[in-house]
Design a protein around this motif. Structure first.
Motif, PDB file in Angstrom:
ATOM      1  N   VAL A   4       0.832  -1.192   0.000  1.00 40.08           N
ATOM      2  CA  VAL A   4       0.000   0.000   0.000  1.00 40.08           C
ATOM      3  C   VAL A   4       0.863   1.237   0.000  1.00 40.08           C
ATOM      4  N   ASN A   5       0.633   2.108  -0.952  1.00 38.98           N
ATOM      5  CA  ASN A   5       1.259   3.420  -0.944  1.00 38.98           C
ATOM      6  C   ASN A   5       0.462   4.316  -0.007  1.00 38.98           C
ATOM      7  N   GLN A   6       1.149   4.956   0.907  1.00 37.03           N
ATOM      8  CA  GLN A   6       0.468   5.689   1.976  1.00 37.03           C
ATOM      9  C   GLN A   6       0.141   7.135   1.624  1.00 37.03           C
ATOM     10  N   SER A   7       0.470   7.581   0.416  1.00 36.65           N
ATOM     11  CA  SER A   7       0.274   8.987   0.091  1.00 36.65           C
ATOM     12  C   SER A   7      -1.211   9.354   0.121  1.00 36.65           C
ATOM     13  N   VAL A   8      -1.468  10.590   0.533  1.00 39.46           N
ATOM     14  CA  VAL A   8      -2.825  11.097   0.697  1.00 39.46           C
ATOM     15  C   VAL A   8      -2.978  12.343  -0.165  1.00 39.46           C
TER      16      VAL A   8
END
Length: 278
Positions: A4-8
């Protein structure tokens, strides 16, 4: 590639607090722009859909692209996807489908400036994008890391309405040949989201048809492909003669969703209705 890429990303609501979105899905592009899928040149039908959707560009906050962007796994197909989606002049957030090759997809889309964010947050809503791809097979499955990510984000914003986007459909659409390629751990997914009261809807691609059903207070939506359409309620593989399309959604401040499917004129984009597979 189920990490999972955590960017928001932050989504700006309109003056009354609503979020307006487009869903573009299942473009199935080839590096060779002359190639077609079941009688339709996919880059041309995609181009026609984007030109039709431009009427929404001034009012929408973002476009969600829910997988199967490429048919041949080529970097060029993702570049062509990016070139056209950027004409809408809004952020594009995407996730993989079973036909995508993430080792090619990720660097190609990032090089074109398309955001990798998997959580989109506004004042009243959040959107969570999940990866249901299982390499080499058409069905879907959410890994433990994806389910953990989903649970964490639902707990993070318990007071925000939530839209979940995932390529594979969650509920059977009533077409036996398609429903064997459903999200295989759909019961686990449904059990997880049932622990929360902030999940309003789940948005999918994959089935190349319109579907809209509510179950236990959650709305499950699927949408037309930008190319070939599959015939609803068909036990065996069958294509439909509906035109390519996309979905427009309004996520209201109150948590309600208003949505409609838009289709281009059928024109030259007629599927080979005698096809027996692809």
């Amino acid at each position: 590639m189920n990490g999972v890429n955590q960017s928001v990303a932050i989504l700006a609501a309109d003056p009354i607090g609503d979020i307006k979105l487009l869903q573009i899905t299942d473009t199935h592009l080839f590096a060779n722009r002359e190639k077609g899928l079941l009688g339709i040149k996919t880059v041309e039908s995609y181009d026609a859909v984007i030109k039709h959707a431009i009427k929404y560009a001034g009012k929408c906050t973002a476009v969600l692209c829910t997988g199967d962007l490429s048919q041949d796994h080529s970097a060029q197909s993702y570049v062509d996807f990016s070139d056209r989606i950027k004409t809408l002049k809004m952020p594009c957030y995407w996730l993989p489908g079973n036909h995508d090759m993430q080792e090619v997809m990720l660097p190609a889309l990032l090089s074109e400036g398309l955001a990798q964010a998997k959580q989109l947050v506004s004042e009243h809503w959040q959107i969570i994008l999940l990866d249901s791809q299982v390499s080499g097979v058409p069905y879907g499955h959410l890994s433990e890391s994806q389910l953990t990510f989903l649970e964490e984000k639902l707990r993070q914003y318990p007071d925000k309405h939530t839209l979940i986007a995932v390529h594979h459909h969650i509920l059977p659409v009533g077409a036996a040949w398609l429903d064997q390629h459903i999200l295989k751990n759909n019961e686990q997914f449904i059990a997880l989201i049932s622990q929360f009261n902030n999940v309003n809807a789940v948005l999918s691609g994959h089935v190349h048809q319109e579907f809209d059903v509510e179950k236990n207070g959650v709305r499950y939506l699927t949408s037309p492909s930008t190319c070939v359409q599959f015939k609803p309620k068909s036990n065996d593989f069958a294509v439909d003669d509906n035109a390519p399309g996309y979905r427009y959604l309004v996520l209201t401040k109150s948590g309600k969703i208003t949505t409609q499917v838009e289709r281009i004129d059928i024109g030259e984009f007629k599927t080979d209705i005698n096809a027996t597979g692809y």
